[in-house]
Write an enzyme that holds these catalytic residues in place. Structure first.
Site, PDB file in Angstrom:
ATOM      1  N   ASP A 224       0.880  -1.167   0.000  1.00  0.00           N
ATOM      2  CA  ASP A 224       0.000   0.000   0.000  1.00  0.00           C
ATOM      3  C   ASP A 224       0.914   1.213   0.000  1.00  0.00           C
ATOM      4  O   ASP A 224       1.726   1.374   0.905  1.00  0.00           O
ATOM      5  CB  ASP A 224      -0.897  -0.008   1.238  1.00  0.00           C
ATOM      6  CG  ASP A 224      -1.825  -1.216   1.249  1.00  0.00           C
ATOM      7  OD1 ASP A 224      -1.934  -1.872   2.308  1.00  0.00           O
ATOM      8  OD2 ASP A 224      -2.410  -1.527   0.206  1.00  0.00           O
ATOM      9  N   ASP A 379     -13.370  -3.077  -1.249  1.00  0.00           N
ATOM     10  CA  ASP A 379     -13.094  -2.645   0.134  1.00  0.00           C
ATOM     11  C   ASP A 379     -14.384  -2.673   0.936  1.00  0.00           C
ATOM     12  O   ASP A 379     -15.019  -1.635   1.111  1.00  0.00           O
ATOM     13  CB  ASP A 379     -12.513  -1.223   0.135  1.00  0.00           C
ATOM     14  CG  ASP A 379     -11.225  -1.124  -0.661  1.00  0.00           C
ATOM     15  OD1 ASP A 379     -11.077  -0.141  -1.420  1.00  0.00           O
ATOM     16  OD2 ASP A 379     -10.393  -2.030  -0.543  1.00  0.00           O
TER      17      ASP A 379
END
Ligand code: 1PR
Length: 530
Positions: A224, A379
Site C-alpha cells: 500500500d 473494500d
C-alpha cells in the site's frame, strides 16, 4: 541482438527487461524491414486476438511476419504471440490468424476458474534445448482464457492441466512459442529465455515428466503506497485502513526496494496499491509509473497496480480516459491493473439501469487488454442485521455474532479508501464486475485489515460462490495457519498479505514451507544443479 515485435500490446517492457537482464540487446520493431532483417524475433502478446490481428494488418506486419516465419530464423512467441500462429480464434471468430500452423484457438469451457491465472506446471512431450538447466517440475506463470489446439500433434512441446489438458508450448524447427509468460516466471522463465537467446549445443530430454500438472495457490504481497506528509512516497500499512500512527503516515519502507526483496523471497505476485489514488491524478508527476518501471527491471513475477484508475478531467479541462491511465501503467511494466472506487460507481449504475454501456473503465480496458488484465479491488465492511429482510442486499448467515447477537450480516462496499460507504454489497459488486469483463477479484476486508485475526472466510466464500473468475483473499493474515485455513476452507485462488511481511513477522518462505505438501504451491528451488 533480439528483435521484439511490439504491436502496442500490454506489457512488452517486462519482456525487454528480462532479455536485457541476460545481457542481450533488444531492438523494437518500428517498420516492416525490422522484421525482415531480424536475426531472432520475439513476439509477446497480451490482450485480445481480434485487436492484435487488426493492428498487425494496419501496420502491414502480416506478410513480413509470414516471410520471417518461413525463413528458418529463430522465432519465440508468447501467449497471444503463439495464438497468432494459428488459423482462427474463438476470441474473434471473424478474424483470421497468420495460419502458419493448422489449428485454432479455443476458449476454456471448464468448471474451474477462467481466466487460468497463476503458476502451473508443464508436461514435456519432446526433447528440446529450450529446457536446458531446468528440472521439468518448475511452474510457469499463465494468464489467459484461451488455448491453442494444433491439428498436427508433432508441434506439441508441452501440455498443462487446467480442467483439461491443453497445449502450453509448441516447437517446430526454428519456431518456439509458449502460452505461459517466461518473462514473468521467475528464474525458471529467465533460464528458458536464455536458452532461446543462446541455444545450448545438446537437446535436454527430461524423462520423468508425464503427470497431471496443478495450478498453485498464489501468495501475493501487497504494497500500500502513498506520499507521507513530507511528500515522500512510502509503503504504508493501515489498521482497518487507518495508516496513521501518532499522527504520521506509517512508513514501512521504499516501494521498489521492498518489491525487489519480496521477489527474491519467492512472492508469486506483487501488488502496488496507490491508496490515495482517489484524489491523485496518475498521469501527473507519475510517482507510481516510476515505481513500476524500476521494479519491472529487476522483478520477474507478475505486477499488479491499482489506485486512481478512472476517467479524468485535469485542472485545464483536459480529459483523460481510464484506458489511457491503464495503458500508461501497462507500458511501465504492469501485468494487471486494479480498479477500486470506480468499479463501485460503475456497478451502482448497472444495478440501476441493467445496461452495459461499453464505456465503463472495466469494459474498455478488458476489451483491449483482455479480461485477465483487469482486477477489481473491493473494500467492504461488515454490517450486521437481525434479519435478511431488513436490507435489499445479499445477506449471509454468520457464525460470528454481531454486537447485539445478530446472526446475519451483509458487506457494504466503500470508495475513496474506505472513507465513504455505499448502498451496494460486495457480492453484487463482484458479480456485476465479472459480467462487465473483469478477470479477477481482489477481495479486501476493512474489518480484518491489519487485525492479524485471519481472513474473513465467510466473506470469501460468499463472493467465491457467486463468481467464476479467480478471487484473491486479502486482509487479516497473522500467521502461517491463516493461509492454510483460507486455502482449505475456501476456493480462493490466492491469498494476499501485507503487514506480517513488511514487519518481517512471518516470511514468504515460512508460509510456503508450512503449506508444502498440504496445498499446491510454487517453490523456487534455485540451488539445485542439473
Ligand atoms: O479506489 O481505484 O483509487 O483504488 C485505491 C486502492 O487502494 C484500492 O485497491 C483500495 O483497496 C486501496 N486502499 C485505499 N485505501 C487503503 C487504506 O489502507 N487506507 N488499502 C487501501 C487497501 C488493503 C489490502 C491490505 C490487506 C492486507 N489495502 O490490500 O494490504 O488488507 O493487509 P494485512 O495483511 O496487513 O491485513 P481506487
Amino acid at each position: 541482438m533480439i528483435t521484439l515485435l511490439d504491436y502496442g500490446a500490454g506489457n512488452v517492457r517486462s519482456v525487454i527487461n528480462a532479455i536485457q537482464s541476460l545481457g542481450e540487446r533488444v531492438k523494437v520493431v518500428t517498420d516492416t524491414d525490422d522484421i525482415l532483417s531480424a536475426e531472432k524475433l520475439v513476439f509477446p502478446g497480451v490482450g485480445n486476438f481480434g485487436s492484435m490481428m487488426r493492428i498487425l494488418h494496419q501496420k502491414k506486419y502480416v506478410d513480413p511476419l509470414k516471410v520471417y516465419l518461413n525463413s528458418g530464423r529463430p522465432f519465440f512467441g508468447i501467449c497471444l504471440g503463439m495464438h497468432a500462429l494459428f488459423e482462427k480464434s474463438e476470441e474473434a471468430p471473424d478474424t483470421g490468424g497468420l495460419a502458419f500452423f493448422p489449428g485454432r484457438v479455443k476458449k476454456f469451457d471448464i468448471d474451474l476458474s477462467v481466466p487460468h491465472i497463476g503458476w502451473n506446471g508443464i508436461n514435456i512431450k519432446k526433447p528440446s534445448g529450450i529446457f536446458n538447466g531446468l528440472f521439468g517440475d518448475e511452474k510457469f506463470y499463465f494468464v489467459h482464457s484461451f488455448y491453442v489446439e494444433p491439428d498436427d500433434d508433432s508441434v506439441v512441446l508441452t501440455t498443462t492441466n487446467h480442467g483439461l489438458e491443453f497445449v502450453s508450448a509448441i516447437q517446430k524447427k526454428n519456431i518456439t512459442a509458449t502460452q505461459f509468460h517466461p518473462e514473468k516466471s521467475g528464474t525458471a522463465g529467465i533460464k528458458l529465455l536464455k536458452n532461446f537467446i543462446t541455444p545450448p549445443r545438446k537437446e535436454m530430454a527430461l524423462s520423468h515428466l508425464s503427470r497431471e500438472t496443478r495450478l498453485a495457490k498464489r501468495i501475493i504481497v501487497c504494497l500500500d503506497v502513498r506520499s507521507n506528509d513530507r511528500g515522500k512516497l512510502v509503503v504504508t500499512k493501515g489498521d482497518q485502513y487507518d495508516v496513521r500512527e501518532n499522527g504520521d503516515v506509517r512508513n514501512l519502507g521504499k516501494p521498489v526496494e521492498l518489491a525487489g526483496r519480496y521477489y527474491l523471497e519467492g512472492a508469486d505476485e506483487i501488488t502496488f496499491l496507490n491508496i490515495t489514488g482517489f484524489r491523485d491524478f496518475p498521469l501527473e508527476n507519475f510517482p507510481m509509473l516510476d515505481v513500476l518501471k524500476q521494479t519491472s527491471e529487476r522483478v520477474f513475477v507478475p505486477l499488479t497496480i491499482g489506485g486512481g484508475i478512472r476517467d479524468y478531467m485535469d485542472k485545464n479541462g483536459m480529459t483523460y480516459s481510464a484506458l489511457e491511465v491503464a495503458a500508461a501503467y501497462f507500458r511501465s511494466g504492469a501485468d494487471k491493473i486494479s480498479i477500486g472506487s470506480d468499479a463501485v460507481l460503475i456497478a451502482e449504475d448497472f444495478v440501476k439501469t441493467g445496461k452495459m454501456t461499453g464505456k465503463s473503465s472495466i469494459e474498455q480496458i478488458s476489451e483491449v487488454y483482455g479480461a485477465q488484465a483487469v482486477v477489481v479491488s473491493i473494500d467492504p465492511k461488515r454490517v450486521y442485521v437481525s434479519s435478511p429482510d431488513e436490507v435489499h442486499h445479499q445477506v449471509i448467515k454468520t457464525q460470528i455474532k454481531g454486537p447485539k447477537g445478530e446472526r446475519f450480516c451483509w458487506y457494504q462496499c466503500t470508495i475513496k479508501g474506505g472513507r465513504e460507504g455505499r448502498d451496494l454489497d460486495a457480492v453484487t459488486l463482484a458479480q456485476v464486475c465479472e459480467k462487465l469483463g473483469a478477470g479477477e477479484i481482489l477481495l479486501n476486508c476493512i474489518d480484518r485489515d491489519g487485525a492479524y485475526s485471519g481472513f474473513d472466510i465467510e466473506l470469501i466464500n460468499a463472493v467465491k460462490n457467486a463468481v467464476t473468475i479467480p478471487v484473491i483473499a486479502s486482509s487479516g493474515a497473522g500467521c502461517v495457519e491463516h493461509f492454510y485455513e483460507v486455502f482449505t476452507k475456501t476456493q480462493a485462488e490466492s491469498a494476499l498479505a501485507a503487514g506480517i511481511f513488511h514487519r518481517k513477522e512471518v516470511s514468504i518462505a515460512t508460509v510456503k514451507n508450512y503449506l508444502k505438501g498440504k496445498v499446491e504451491i510454487r517453490v523456487e528451488n534455485n540451488d539445485r544443479v542439473t
